[in-house]
Write an enzyme that holds these catalytic residues in place. Structure first.
Site, PDB file in Angstrom:
ATOM      1  CG  PHE A  15      43.712 114.444 -94.849  1.00 56.10           C
ATOM      2  CD1 PHE A  15      45.051 114.709 -94.601  1.00 56.10           C
ATOM      3  CD2 PHE A  15      43.007 113.685 -93.912  1.00 56.10           C
ATOM      4  CE1 PHE A  15      45.677 114.228 -93.456  1.00 56.10           C
ATOM      5  CE2 PHE A  15      43.620 113.204 -92.768  1.00 56.10           C
ATOM      6  CZ  PHE A  15      44.959 113.478 -92.531  1.00 56.10           C
ATOM      7  CD  GLN A  45      35.580 108.704 -89.681  1.00 55.96           C
ATOM      8  OE1 GLN A  45      36.475 109.255 -89.066  1.00 55.96           O
ATOM      9  NE2 GLN A  45      34.966 109.266 -90.702  1.00 55.96           N
ATOM     10  CG  HIS A  72      40.803 106.013 -89.948  1.00 54.07           C
ATOM     11  ND1 HIS A  72      41.741 105.440 -90.778  1.00 54.07           N
ATOM     12  CD2 HIS A  72      41.033 107.342 -89.993  1.00 54.07           C
ATOM     13  CE1 HIS A  72      42.499 106.387 -91.296  1.00 54.07           C
ATOM     14  NE2 HIS A  72      42.088 107.555 -90.837  1.00 54.07           N
ATOM     15  CG  LEU A  96      44.692 106.638 -87.451  1.00 57.05           C
ATOM     16  CD1 LEU A  96      43.347 105.973 -87.648  1.00 57.05           C
ATOM     17  CD2 LEU A  96      44.524 108.132 -87.304  1.00 57.05           C
ATOM     18  CD  GLU A 140      41.511 110.344 -94.749  1.00 55.30           C
ATOM     19  OE1 GLU A 140      40.783 109.578 -94.106  1.00 55.30           O
ATOM     20  OE2 GLU A 140      41.175 111.481 -95.075  1.00 55.30           O
ATOM     21  NE  ARG A 153      39.378 109.733 -91.957  1.00 55.09           N
ATOM     22  CZ  ARG A 153      39.802 110.419 -90.907  1.00 55.09           C
ATOM     23  NH1 ARG A 153      39.096 110.443 -89.801  1.00 55.09           N
ATOM     24  NH2 ARG A 153      40.942 111.080 -90.957  1.00 55.09           N
ATOM     25  CG  HIS A 189      39.379 107.354 -86.148  1.00 57.69           C
ATOM     26  ND1 HIS A 189      40.592 107.375 -85.504  1.00 57.69           N
ATOM     27  CD2 HIS A 189      39.306 108.526 -86.834  1.00 57.69           C
ATOM     28  CE1 HIS A 189      41.218 108.505 -85.781  1.00 57.69           C
ATOM     29  NE2 HIS A 189      40.454 109.232 -86.567  1.00 57.69           N
ATOM     30  NE  ARG A 241      36.544 113.272 -87.269  1.00 54.86           N
ATOM     31  CZ  ARG A 241      37.850 113.138 -87.545  1.00 54.86           C
ATOM     32  NH1 ARG A 241      38.462 113.977 -88.357  1.00 54.86           N
ATOM     33  NH2 ARG A 241      38.531 112.147 -86.995  1.00 54.86           N
TER      34      ARG A 241
HETATM   35  C1  FAD Z   1      45.256 108.467 -83.601  1.00 58.95           C
HETATM   36  C2  FAD Z   1      44.340 109.581 -83.954  1.00 58.95           C
HETATM   37  C3  FAD Z   1      44.702 110.471 -84.961  1.00 58.95           C
HETATM   38  C4  FAD Z   1      43.854 111.525 -85.301  1.00 58.95           C
HETATM   39  N1  FAD Z   1      44.235 112.403 -86.287  1.00 58.95           N
HETATM   40  C5  FAD Z   1      43.428 113.456 -86.581  1.00 58.95           C
HETATM   41  C6  FAD Z   1      43.824 114.424 -87.552  1.00 58.95           C
HETATM   42  O1  FAD Z   1      44.900 114.363 -88.138  1.00 58.95           O
HETATM   43  N2  FAD Z   1      42.968 115.437 -87.819  1.00 58.95           N
HETATM   44  C7  FAD Z   1      41.765 115.565 -87.200  1.00 58.95           C
HETATM   45  O2  FAD Z   1      41.042 116.509 -87.481  1.00 58.95           O
HETATM   46  N3  FAD Z   1      41.384 114.658 -86.249  1.00 58.95           N
HETATM   47  C8  FAD Z   1      42.180 113.631 -85.929  1.00 58.95           C
HETATM   48  N4  FAD Z   1      41.788 112.735 -84.975  1.00 58.95           N
HETATM   49  C9  FAD Z   1      40.560 112.981 -84.203  1.00 58.95           C
HETATM   50  C10 FAD Z   1      40.829 114.035 -83.136  1.00 58.95           C
HETATM   51  O3  FAD Z   1      42.149 113.927 -82.675  1.00 58.95           O
HETATM   52  C11 FAD Z   1      39.896 113.900 -81.931  1.00 58.95           C
HETATM   53  O4  FAD Z   1      38.587 113.782 -82.379  1.00 58.95           O
HETATM   54  C12 FAD Z   1      40.020 115.141 -81.067  1.00 58.95           C
HETATM   55  O5  FAD Z   1      41.353 115.383 -80.723  1.00 58.95           O
HETATM   56  C13 FAD Z   1      39.166 115.069 -79.806  1.00 58.95           C
HETATM   57  O6  FAD Z   1      39.449 116.214 -79.042  1.00 58.95           O
HETATM   58  P1  FAD Z   1      38.583 116.620 -77.787  1.00 58.95           P
HETATM   59  O7  FAD Z   1      39.136 117.915 -77.294  1.00 58.95           O
HETATM   60  O8  FAD Z   1      37.157 116.557 -78.122  1.00 58.95           O
HETATM   61  O9  FAD Z   1      38.865 115.462 -76.737  1.00 58.95           O
HETATM   62  P2  FAD Z   1      40.216 114.773 -76.220  1.00 58.95           P
HETATM   63  O10 FAD Z   1      41.439 115.372 -76.805  1.00 58.95           O
HETATM   64  O11 FAD Z   1      40.009 113.315 -76.352  1.00 58.95           O
HETATM   65  O12 FAD Z   1      40.234 115.175 -74.709  1.00 58.95           O
HETATM   66  C14 FAD Z   1      39.278 114.689 -73.797  1.00 58.95           C
HETATM   67  C15 FAD Z   1      39.556 115.337 -72.461  1.00 58.95           C
HETATM   68  O13 FAD Z   1      38.511 115.017 -71.578  1.00 58.95           O
HETATM   69  C16 FAD Z   1      39.035 114.599 -70.347  1.00 58.95           C
HETATM   70  N5  FAD Z   1      38.033 113.710 -69.742  1.00 58.95           N
HETATM   71  C17 FAD Z   1      37.395 112.655 -70.287  1.00 58.95           C
HETATM   72  N6  FAD Z   1      36.538 112.122 -69.413  1.00 58.95           N
HETATM   73  C18 FAD Z   1      36.633 112.860 -68.281  1.00 58.95           C
HETATM   74  C19 FAD Z   1      36.009 112.798 -67.020  1.00 58.95           C
HETATM   75  N7  FAD Z   1      35.117 111.864 -66.712  1.00 58.95           N
HETATM   76  N8  FAD Z   1      36.364 113.714 -66.083  1.00 58.95           N
HETATM   77  C20 FAD Z   1      37.289 114.668 -66.350  1.00 58.95           C
HETATM   78  N9  FAD Z   1      37.916 114.751 -67.538  1.00 58.95           N
HETATM   79  C21 FAD Z   1      37.582 113.867 -68.490  1.00 58.95           C
HETATM   80  C22 FAD Z   1      40.354 113.952 -70.672  1.00 58.95           C
HETATM   81  O14 FAD Z   1      41.214 113.975 -69.566  1.00 58.95           O
HETATM   82  C23 FAD Z   1      40.840 114.876 -71.789  1.00 58.95           C
HETATM   83  O15 FAD Z   1      41.473 115.985 -71.233  1.00 58.95           O
HETATM   84  C24 FAD Z   1      42.623 111.672 -84.630  1.00 58.95           C
HETATM   85  C25 FAD Z   1      42.261 110.772 -83.624  1.00 58.95           C
HETATM   86  C26 FAD Z   1      43.105 109.730 -83.299  1.00 58.95           C
HETATM   87  C27 FAD Z   1      42.673 108.764 -82.255  1.00 58.95           C
END
Ligand code: FAD
Length: 608
Positions: free
Chosen positions: A117, A237, A239, A249, A252, A283, A364, A406
């Protein structure tokens, strides 16, 4: 109005929220998880390429190398104590996920499979290393499902489709949240000893984005409105590889499997920008290179995109030229990147096994967010003063293990490592803390704001404002930034806020399942995040990681090895009308604890 009482609230049910909920519950706390989406629809489910951990299953690796890559990738802004925790605890966290039942891909010997990666190297930058543990290109989906099953097994209480719209403070402590129940439109007050925000990012501020519609920065915006600072917002970031025009997306992991970036002359242009690790540079470096190619007229057909080529013929040619013995077959690509193939075949009519994919950079990931220490406790200032009752983890948090940029695979590590730490600290805290009483009518202000939006009868539709904000942010506060353009963006965003506050119109005037209302409310959060990002970016007069200023093109370690903290002035009403200026504090120094004993962690010119 219903009132509930739980020792701990977890807002958000993505990877970070679920890990925190699991550990707080296992630690004996009475926990409720509130999520605006059904938990398994959280954005973690879209993470594709992998989760980084120096398991060394296929090549020699070490947590120290992982830490080095993370500090260098973050352009030396990462807090090094947090990076150390991230790199060291990643190993155990991944093995824990495996033991929970996560179906990782396997090596022929049955170990967790790993791929290359961007920015991940062995021997302090020498060669790309296989560090990303993966389940095909659906790693996040598997993490989310596994953690959700564990939460169900441990009887965690869920409030699904409960949209948190405010935090409640009393005597300087966070004592709960106000949420609206989507199905009924009813407001609920949740009283707690500890509240952890894990609400994800705000990629919807920009027009081309990999982020789902739900990523509107609610968590960051609501705490900011109540006087909690936000850190390092200028580091957002972009991407390098999103599907052209759609932003979806392309992981990578494609480049990790050998894919290369090609301009209209058929050149593998990353050889110019990162002669050592080329397409696998970090990135920020790759996104800037793509923009520079496009500016120089080297985009495909002279347009604003380039190709990402993972066809076996191309990949194997470059592998052979580099003296590598591994070869890629069509079957390998089908097996390792099934979702990417499907996206391209369905949305573009392009088959990546046989032809290159048209790509452009896509918004991203938020490196900044709610400042925390390594135990996920929110802090308010440069002295690391803990805000009683408030925690944050995942993308909405800024423990600053990613610094200014990141590395791929480090977000998923961040979620599980700091989500787990957050859950543990909450379990300890609620054992000795008492409930601080709720203030009277805690929902009053936010109820009035919702009512204003629901009954609004101006001329401006939220969609119109959203589109204009996204375009101005993409054009002026994206990969390349410059004072005059950012000033223009700020002016536009403030005009949009003014129309949002004074001339809004939504169609659905009902109370039940009113998504029109909540989407309009989310737009308010996006506008706040756009405004604050721009102010933070204008304030930082240097270039570093994801923040590149054409008018200050050099990194300035003498003056800017500091975090930016933006706080709302106390005098402002929580639901302000029109423009406001945050207090900007740049006294929070970057933690350099690894550099104190190891020269290699000291800031130096970043080359790949
Ligand atoms: C397409 C894509 C591919 C990716 N691939 C990778 C990868 O391969 N490796 C890597 O390390 N990272 C990757 N990332 C980044 C990573 O996936 C995210 O940064 C990470 O999953 C975020 O997780 P989180 O638990 O912080 O939030 P999220 O998974 O975004 O969850 C947010 C939660 O908050 C809740 N929420 C939001 N606002 C409210 C509100 N007002 N009231 C109640 N609930 C709320 C939502 O319902 C949800 O449950 C990728 C991101 C994307 C977009």
């Amino acid at each position: 109005m219903k009132t509930h009482q739980y020792e701990a609230l977890i807002v958000g049910a993505g990877g970070a929220g679920l890990m925190a909920a699991l550990y707080a519950t296992k630690g004996g706390a009475k926990v409720a998880v509130l999520s605006k989406l059904y938990p398994t629809r959280s954005h973690t489910g879209t993470a594709q390429g992998g989760i980084g951990a120096a398991l060394g299953n296929l090549e020699e690796d070490s947590p120290l190398w992982h830490a080095y890559d993370t500090v260098k990738g973050g352009d030396y802004l990462a807090d090094q104590n947090a990076v150390k925790v991230l790199a060291e605890e990643a190993i155990d966290a991944v093995i824990e996920l495996e033991h929970m039942g996560l179906p990782f891909d396997r090596t022929p010997e049955g170990k967790i499979s790993q791929r290359r990666f961007g920015g991940h190297t062995s021997n302090f930058g020498k060669d790309p290393v296989r560090r990303a543990c993966h389940a095909a290109d659906r790693t996040g989906h598997m993490i989310l499902q596994t953690l959700y099953q564990q939460c169900i097994k441990h009887n965690v209480t869920f409030f699904d489709e409960f949209h948190v719209i405010d935090i409640i403070k009393n005597n300087g402590a966070v004592v709960g949240v106000v949420a609206i129940e989507l199905t009924t439109g009813e407001l609920h007050t949740f009283h707690s000893k500890a509240t952890l925000f894990a609400t994800g990012g705000w990629g919807r501020v920009w027009s081309v984005t990999s982020n789902a519609h739900s990523l509107t920065g609610d968590g960051a915006a609501v705490v900011y409105r109540r006087g909690i600072p936000l850190q390092d917002l200028e580091f957002y970031q972009i991407h390098p590889t999103g599907i052209y025009k759609m932003g979806i997306l392309i992981t990578e992991g494609v480049r990790g499997e050998g894919g290369v970036l090609i301009n209209r002359h058929g050149e593998r242009f990353m050889e110019k920008y990162a002669p050592n690790i080329k397409d696998l540079a970090s990135r920020d470096v790759v996104s800037r290179a793509i923009y520079l190619e496009i500016r120089a007229g080297n985009g495909i057909k002279g347009k604003d995109y380039v190709y990402l080529d993972v066809t076996p013929t191309t990949v194997n040619r470059y592998m052979a030229e580099a003296g590598k013995t591994d070869r890629l077959t069509e079957e390998d690509i089908e097996k390792k990147l099934p979702d990417i193939l499907e996206f391209c075949r369905v949305y573009l009519g392009v088959d990546p096994v046989k032809e290159p994919m048209p790509i452009q950079p896509t918004a991203h990931y938020a490196m900044g967010g709610i400042p925390t220490n390594i135990n996920a406790e929110a802090v308010s200032d440069e002295n690391w003063t803990v805000i009683p009752g408030l925690y944050a983890a995942g993308e909405v948090a800024c423990v600053s293990c990613h610094g200014a940029n990141r590395l791929g695979t480090n977000s998923l590590v961040d979620l599980v490592v700091f989500g787990r730490r957050g859950g543990k600290s909450i379990a300890d805290y609620v054992k000795h803390a008492d409930f601080v009483p709720l203030p009277s009518n805690p929902e009053r202000e936010v109820a009035a704001e919702l009512e204003r939006i629901r009954t609004s009868s101006g001329k401006t539709r939220p969609g119109e404002l959203r589109k204009s904000m996204q375009q101005t942010m993409m054009d002026n506060v994206g990969v390349f930034r410059e004072q005059a353009n950012m000033e223009k963006a700020l002016e536009t965003v403030r005009e949009l806020k003014d129309r949002y506050n004074n001339d809004l119109h939504i169609d659905d005037k009902g109370r039940k399942f009113n998504t029109d209302l909540l989407e309009a409310w989310e737009l308010g959060c996006l506008l706040d995040m756009a405004e604050l990002t721009t102010i933070s970016a204008m304030n930082r007069k240097e270039s570093r990681g994801g923040h590149y200023r054409e008018d200050f093109s050099q990194r300035d370690d003498e003056n800017w090895l500091v975090h930016s903290l933006l706080t709302k002035p106390e005098s402002e009403a929580p639901y302000h009308q029109g423009a406001q200026d945050p207090i900007v504090n740049i006294n929070k120094k970057v933690d350099m604890s690894l550099a104190e004993t190891d020269e290699r962690f000291k800031p130096k010119v970043r080359t790949y």
